[in-house]
Write a protein that holds these residues in place. Structure first.
Motif, PDB file in Angstrom:
ATOM      1  N   ARG A  19      52.317  -4.985 -38.184  1.00  0.00           N
ATOM      2  CA  ARG A  19      51.075  -5.524 -37.619  1.00  0.00           C
ATOM      3  C   ARG A  19      51.249  -5.763 -36.135  1.00  0.00           C
ATOM      4  NH1 ARG A  19      47.366  -8.744 -41.227  1.00  0.00           N
ATOM      5  NH2 ARG A  19      48.064  -8.275 -43.327  1.00  0.00           N
ATOM      6  N   GLN A  20      50.268  -5.344 -35.386  1.00  0.00           N
ATOM      7  CA  GLN A  20      50.259  -5.592 -33.954  1.00  0.00           C
ATOM      8  C   GLN A  20      49.160  -6.617 -33.657  1.00  0.00           C
ATOM      9  OE1 GLN A  20      52.671  -4.382 -31.866  1.00  0.00           O
ATOM     10  NE2 GLN A  20      53.568  -3.664 -33.778  1.00  0.00           N
ATOM     11  N   ARG A  57      49.089 -15.375 -28.478  1.00  0.00           N
ATOM     12  CA  ARG A  57      48.231 -16.373 -27.841  1.00  0.00           C
ATOM     13  C   ARG A  57      47.191 -15.674 -26.969  1.00  0.00           C
ATOM     14  NH1 ARG A  57      49.734 -20.964 -23.377  1.00  0.00           N
ATOM     15  NH2 ARG A  57      47.670 -21.891 -23.337  1.00  0.00           N
ATOM     16  N   TRP A  58      45.971 -16.181 -27.016  1.00  0.00           N
ATOM     17  CA  TRP A  58      44.887 -15.712 -26.154  1.00  0.00           C
ATOM     18  C   TRP A  58      45.027 -16.419 -24.817  1.00  0.00           C
ATOM     19  CZ3 TRP A  58      41.397 -12.049 -25.779  1.00  0.00           C
ATOM     20  CH2 TRP A  58      40.311 -12.211 -24.948  1.00  0.00           C
ATOM     21  N   ASP A  59      45.009 -15.674 -23.698  1.00  0.00           N
ATOM     22  CA  ASP A  59      45.165 -16.308 -22.386  1.00  0.00           C
ATOM     23  C   ASP A  59      43.879 -16.300 -21.560  1.00  0.00           C
ATOM     24  OD1 ASP A  59      44.928 -13.748 -21.360  1.00  0.00           O
ATOM     25  OD2 ASP A  59      46.855 -13.745 -20.354  1.00  0.00           O
ATOM     26  N   GLY A  60      42.752 -15.994 -22.181  1.00  0.00           N
ATOM     27  CA  GLY A  60      41.475 -16.042 -21.489  1.00  0.00           C
ATOM     28  C   GLY A  60      40.878 -14.677 -21.234  1.00  0.00           C
ATOM     29  N   ASN A  61      41.722 -13.662 -21.052  1.00  0.00           N
ATOM     30  CA  ASN A  61      41.194 -12.314 -20.846  1.00  0.00           C
ATOM     31  C   ASN A  61      41.954 -11.259 -21.655  1.00  0.00           C
ATOM     32  OD1 ASN A  61      43.567 -12.110 -19.444  1.00  0.00           O
ATOM     33  ND2 ASN A  61      42.641 -11.703 -17.469  1.00  0.00           N
ATOM     34  N   VAL A  64      48.499 -12.382 -25.298  1.00  0.00           N
ATOM     35  CA  VAL A  64      49.914 -12.284 -24.984  1.00  0.00           C
ATOM     36  C   VAL A  64      50.616 -12.156 -26.331  1.00  0.00           C
ATOM     37  CG1 VAL A  64      51.907 -13.443 -23.984  1.00  0.00           C
ATOM     38  CG2 VAL A  64      49.643 -13.717 -22.938  1.00  0.00           C
ATOM     39  N   HIS A  65      51.438 -11.124 -26.456  1.00  0.00           N
ATOM     40  CA  HIS A  65      52.105 -10.798 -27.717  1.00  0.00           C
ATOM     41  C   HIS A  65      53.578 -10.611 -27.405  1.00  0.00           C
ATOM     42  CE1 HIS A  65      52.850  -7.567 -30.961  1.00  0.00           C
ATOM     43  NE2 HIS A  65      52.842  -8.735 -31.552  1.00  0.00           N
TER      44      HIS A  65
END
Length: 94
Positions: A19-20, A57-61, A64-65
Protein backbone atom coordinates in the motif's frame (compact mmCIF):
# COMPACT_ATOMS: atom_id res chain seq x y z
CA UNK A 1 7.22 15.09 10.43
CA UNK A 2 5.88 15.19 13.99
CA UNK A 3 5.99 18.98 14.37
CA UNK A 4 2.63 20.44 15.53
CA UNK A 5 1.06 16.98 15.74
CA UNK A 6 -1.89 16.67 18.12
CA UNK A 7 -2.70 12.98 17.50
CA UNK A 8 -0.50 10.04 16.62
CA UNK A 9 -2.32 6.88 15.65
CA UNK A 10 -0.73 3.43 15.47
CA UNK A 11 -2.48 0.93 13.21
CA UNK A 12 -2.32 -2.20 15.37
CA UNK A 13 -1.40 -5.51 13.80
CA UNK A 14 0.32 -5.36 10.46
CA UNK A 15 -0.27 -3.43 7.25
CA UNK A 16 0.41 -4.68 3.75
CA UNK A 17 3.40 -2.57 2.74
CA UNK A 18 2.48 -2.73 -0.93
CA UNK A 19 0.00 0.00 0.00
CA UNK A 20 1.20 3.45 -0.88
CA UNK A 21 -0.34 6.85 -0.11
CA UNK A 22 -3.68 6.17 -1.81
CA UNK A 23 -4.15 2.81 -0.11
CA UNK A 24 -3.11 4.08 3.30
CA UNK A 25 -5.40 7.13 3.12
CA UNK A 26 -8.28 4.87 2.06
CA UNK A 27 -7.59 2.60 5.04
CA UNK A 28 -7.59 5.57 7.42
CA UNK A 29 -10.86 6.92 6.03
CA UNK A 30 -12.81 3.71 5.42
CA UNK A 31 -11.54 1.27 8.03
CA UNK A 32 -10.69 3.60 10.90
CA UNK A 33 -13.27 6.34 10.12
CA UNK A 34 -10.73 9.15 10.54
CA UNK A 35 -9.82 12.07 8.29
CA UNK A 36 -6.43 11.46 6.63
CA UNK A 37 -6.40 15.15 5.59
CA UNK A 38 -6.13 16.38 9.17
CA UNK A 39 -2.81 18.20 9.23
CA UNK A 40 -2.39 17.70 12.95
CA UNK A 41 -2.56 13.89 12.78
CA UNK A 42 0.22 11.38 12.12
CA UNK A 43 -0.62 7.80 11.17
CA UNK A 44 1.96 5.04 11.68
CA UNK A 45 1.79 1.53 10.19
CA UNK A 46 4.02 -1.53 10.70
CA UNK A 47 4.83 -4.40 8.36
CA UNK A 48 4.13 -8.07 9.12
CA UNK A 49 7.69 -8.87 10.25
CA UNK A 50 7.81 -5.73 12.46
CA UNK A 51 11.04 -4.63 10.77
CA UNK A 52 9.69 -1.47 9.12
CA UNK A 53 7.18 1.31 9.72
CA UNK A 54 5.46 3.80 7.44
CA UNK A 55 4.34 7.23 8.58
CA UNK A 56 1.70 9.30 6.80
CA UNK A 57 0.71 12.92 7.35
CA UNK A 58 -1.09 15.61 5.36
CA UNK A 59 0.99 18.82 5.30
CA UNK A 60 -1.58 21.14 3.71
CA UNK A 61 -0.80 20.60 0.03
CA UNK A 62 0.14 16.92 -0.13
CA UNK A 63 1.02 13.87 1.89
CA UNK A 64 4.34 13.24 3.55
CA UNK A 65 5.03 9.50 3.38
CA UNK A 66 8.11 8.15 5.16
CA UNK A 67 9.42 4.63 5.69
CA UNK A 68 11.94 3.37 8.22
CA UNK A 69 13.53 -0.08 7.94
CA UNK A 70 15.43 -1.51 10.91
CA UNK A 71 18.77 -3.22 10.40
CA UNK A 72 20.46 -6.26 11.91
CA UNK A 73 17.43 -8.38 12.84
CA UNK A 74 15.95 -5.63 15.01
CA UNK A 75 12.15 -5.47 15.41
CA UNK A 76 9.62 -2.87 16.52
CA UNK A 77 7.54 -3.70 19.58
CA UNK A 78 4.10 -3.40 18.00
CA UNK A 79 0.55 -4.09 19.27
CA UNK A 80 -0.76 -7.27 17.61
CA UNK A 81 -4.52 -6.66 17.74
CA UNK A 82 -5.38 -6.49 14.05
CA UNK A 83 -7.72 -3.77 12.79
CA UNK A 84 -7.59 -1.35 15.71
CA UNK A 85 -5.98 2.04 16.26
CA UNK A 86 -4.07 3.33 19.25
CA UNK A 87 -3.79 7.04 20.02
CA UNK A 88 -0.40 7.88 21.55
CA UNK A 89 1.49 11.07 22.31
CA UNK A 90 4.80 12.40 21.02
CA UNK A 91 6.70 11.44 24.17
CA UNK A 92 5.84 7.78 23.65
CA UNK A 93 7.67 7.63 20.30
CA UNK A 94 10.82 9.55 21.26
Amino acid sequence: MAENVEHIYLAFGYTDFRRQITGLTAMVALKFKLDPYSGKTLFIFCNKRHTAIKALRWDGNGFVHATKHLANDMKFQWPKTQGELGDINIRQIE
